[in-house]
Scaffold this motif. Structure first.
Motif, short mmCIF file in Angstrom:
data_model
loop_
_atom_site.label_atom_id
_atom_site.label_comp_id
_atom_site.label_asym_id
_atom_site.label_seq_id
_atom_site.Cartn_x
_atom_site.Cartn_y
_atom_site.Cartn_z
N LEU A 96 41.96 37.53 46.75
CA LEU A 96 43.15 38.17 46.21
C LEU A 96 42.88 38.65 44.79
O LEU A 96 42.02 38.12 44.08
N LEU A 97 43.65 39.68 44.40
CA LEU A 97 43.63 40.19 43.04
C LEU A 97 44.89 39.72 42.33
O LEU A 97 45.99 39.80 42.89
N SER A 98 44.75 39.22 41.12
CA SER A 98 45.91 38.84 40.31
C SER A 98 45.73 39.47 38.93
O SER A 98 44.61 39.60 38.44
N THR A 99 46.84 39.87 38.33
CA THR A 99 46.74 40.52 37.02
C THR A 99 47.85 40.05 36.10
O THR A 99 48.99 39.81 36.54
N ASN A 100 47.51 39.91 34.82
CA ASN A 100 48.54 39.77 33.80
C ASN A 100 48.69 41.13 33.13
O ASN A 100 48.44 42.16 33.75
N ASP A 101 49.09 41.18 31.86
CA ASP A 101 49.33 42.48 31.23
C ASP A 101 48.05 43.28 31.02
O ASP A 101 48.10 44.52 30.96
N LYS A 102 46.91 42.61 30.89
CA LYS A 102 45.69 43.33 30.49
C LYS A 102 44.49 43.11 31.40
O LYS A 102 43.61 43.97 31.46
N THR A 103 44.41 41.98 32.08
CA THR A 103 43.18 41.61 32.78
C THR A 103 43.46 41.36 34.26
O THR A 103 44.41 40.65 34.61
N ILE A 104 42.60 41.93 35.11
CA ILE A 104 42.69 41.73 36.56
C ILE A 104 41.56 40.82 36.99
O ILE A 104 40.42 40.94 36.51
N LYS A 105 41.85 39.88 37.89
CA LYS A 105 40.83 38.96 38.38
C LYS A 105 40.79 38.97 39.91
O LYS A 105 41.84 39.04 40.55
N LEU A 106 39.58 38.91 40.43
CA LEU A 106 39.38 38.77 41.87
C LEU A 106 39.06 37.32 42.16
O LEU A 106 38.08 36.77 41.64
N TRP A 107 39.88 36.69 43.00
CA TRP A 107 39.73 35.27 43.31
C TRP A 107 39.28 35.08 44.75
O TRP A 107 39.72 35.79 45.65
N LYS A 108 38.40 34.10 44.94
CA LYS A 108 38.00 33.69 46.27
C LYS A 108 38.58 32.32 46.55
O LYS A 108 38.41 31.39 45.74
N LEU A 147 39.27 17.68 53.48
CA LEU A 147 39.34 19.12 53.23
C LEU A 147 39.63 19.39 51.75
O LEU A 147 40.57 18.84 51.18
N MET A 148 38.85 20.24 51.16
CA MET A 148 39.04 20.63 49.77
C MET A 148 39.12 22.15 49.70
O MET A 148 38.27 22.85 50.26
N VAL A 149 40.17 22.66 49.05
CA VAL A 149 40.34 24.10 48.89
C VAL A 149 39.92 24.48 47.48
O VAL A 149 40.42 23.92 46.49
N GLU A 150 38.99 25.40 47.38
CA GLU A 150 38.46 25.81 46.09
C GLU A 150 38.88 27.24 45.78
O GLU A 150 38.81 28.12 46.64
N ALA A 151 39.33 27.48 44.55
CA ALA A 151 39.64 28.83 44.07
C ALA A 151 38.67 29.15 42.95
O ALA A 151 38.63 28.44 41.94
N SER A 152 37.90 30.19 43.13
CA SER A 152 36.89 30.54 42.11
C SER A 152 37.02 32.01 41.76
O SER A 152 37.17 32.87 42.64
N PRO A 153 36.98 32.35 40.46
CA PRO A 153 37.04 33.76 40.05
C PRO A 153 35.70 34.45 40.31
O PRO A 153 34.67 34.04 39.78
N ARG A 154 35.72 35.48 41.14
CA ARG A 154 34.48 36.18 41.48
C ARG A 154 34.23 37.38 40.57
O ARG A 154 33.09 37.75 40.32
#
Length: 432
Positions: A96-108, A147-154
């Motif tokens: 997924l892509l998430s953004t604040n006012d200035k920066t966009i991040k792609l998360w896995k 089960l462990m769910v990991e969120a990492s910024p790609r």
């Protein structure tokens, strides 16, 4: 709303809270629902399968953005998330892509239910061994684990927007996406973070000549070369990237002539478009301004083919809504899975549905009082004057601090999510 067997009834399913100022966005399969809050975390809710078709539970929670400071402009950049957009799933992981006012991040977001054991060069606690002490080799094995769910910024896409980002849209080629701020739209490749291409720039040479700003932008669901963006003047421009690399000249301009009888001091403010969404089939697009939802046929630019009044009873209240800044609220809208019904929010925790085929509409309310399991929602009506009936609410009694700005509809099922000020409500159609 009308269904195959008559009127569809909606009933309460779940409520998640309390969190502030949600953004709700379901993924393409409807199994995951992402939301964000003023505590700047992404809550991923996953849908239980298959016993409870609309029961979502917390799948993962992670902090998307940190507070930053722009030293050049002496400006604090909030960590609050403005938009979440899911990418189509290609493997076991979700992106997924998430953004604040200035920066966009792609998360896995990925799952792990096994862990390797039996390393040759390190101990089980992670410390490395002295190679001189190794006398034999062994084959590491995978052992089951919880089960462990990991969120990492790609990827981190930064430093491309001077103004606050208001839109992110993933292209149908699944390789590029656009991001829009008040004056510019940039095209990104998902694999490249250090550069983007400016495809729309409406910034005048002299900022005193600025007459409108970009309010929303979205790619066509099937044509990777086509996108639209809306403006604060109530216009929608459709652009074709095959014509020119810089799409300052639009291919089509969608604009409805203003009714002179409704002209007032607030006309330009309430005509500003807060959201634009293509239909799933790509034939239509829906826009939301302050008082109405409009459906446009992409083949007809002169006027919308359908117009639905969301809360016309507020037209007489525009002066007080201007004074308390509510007139600047940005309401979003969404389609159901087959584009036959549209939904958007209103005040007093009301949300509206419009059945396009049967030309019927309904007003429903998301509240804790109606949160008994499978309780059917009763339609609400607003009384604008005269004698008020028993089940009606007076327009003067509406709570403008309670508002539904964000809504989402499951792509296949009649399951909806609406975000109030501090709760996320999930409703489903009543199954007989």
């Amino acid at each position: 709303m009308a269904g195959p067997g008559g009127d569809m009834q909606w009933c309460f399913s779940q409520v998640k809270g309390a969190i502030d100022d949600d953004v709700a966005e379901g993924n393409h399969s409807g199994v995951f629902l992402g939301e964000n809050s003023d505590i700047f975390f992404c809550f991923l809710l996953n849908k239980n399968q298959p016993q409870f078709r609309s029961e979502y539970n917390v799948y993962s929670t992670f902090q998307s953005h940190e507070p930053e400071f722009d030293y050049l402009k002496s400006l604090e950049i909030e960590e609050k998330i403005n938009k979440i957009r899911w990418l189509p799933q290609k493997n076991a992981a979700q992106f997924l892509l998430s953004t604040n006012d200035k920066t966009i991040k792609l998360w896995k977001i990925s799952e792990r239910d096994k862990r390797p054991e039996g390393y040759n060069l390190k101990e089980e606690d992670g410390r490395y061994k002295d190679p001189n002490t190794i006398t034999s080799l062994r084959v590491p094995v995978l052992k089951p684990m919880d089960l462990m769910v990991e969120a990492s910024p790609r990827r981190v896409f930064a430093n491309a927007h001077t103004y606050h980002i208001n839109s992110v849209s993933v292209n149908s080629d699944n390789e590029t996406y656009l991001s829009a701020d008040d004056l510019r739209i940039n095209l990104w490749h998902l694999e490249i973070t250090d550069r983007s291409f400016n495809i729309v720039d409406i910034k005048p040479a002299n900022m005193e000549e600025l007459t409108e700003v970009i309010t929303a932008a979205e790619f066509h669901p099937h044509q990777c070369n086509t996108f639209v963006y809306s403006s604060s003047k109530g216009t929608i421009r459709l652009c074709d990237m095959r014509v020119s690399a810089l799409c300052d000249k639009h291919s089509k301009l969608f604009e409805e002539p203003e009714d002179p009888s409704n002209r007032s001091f607030f006309s330009e403010i309430i005509s500003s478009i807060s959201d634009v969404k293509f239909s799933h089939n790509g034939r239509y697009m829906m826009t939301r301004d302050y008082l109405s939802v409009k459906i446009w046929d992409l083949n007809m630019e002169t006027r919308p083919v359908e117009t639905y009044q969301v809360h016309e009873y507020l037209r007489s209240k525009l002066c007080s809504l201007y004074e308390n800044d509510c007139i600047f609220d940005k309401f979003e809208c969404c389609w159901n899975g087959n584009d036959s019904v549209v939904m958007t929010g209103s005040y007093n925790n009301f949300f509206r549905m419009f059945d396009r085929g049967h030309r019927r509409d309904v007003t429903l309310e998301a509240s804790r009082e109606n949160s008994k399991p499978m309780q059917v929602l009763k339609p609400r009506k607003v009384c604008t004057g005269g004698k008020r009936k028993k089940d009606e609410i007076s327009v003067d009694s509406l709570d403008f601090n309670k508002k539904i700005l964000h809504t989402a509809w499951h792509p296949q099922d009649n399951i909806i999510a609406v975000a109030t000020t501090n709760n996320l409500y999930i409703f489903q159609d009543k199954v007989n």
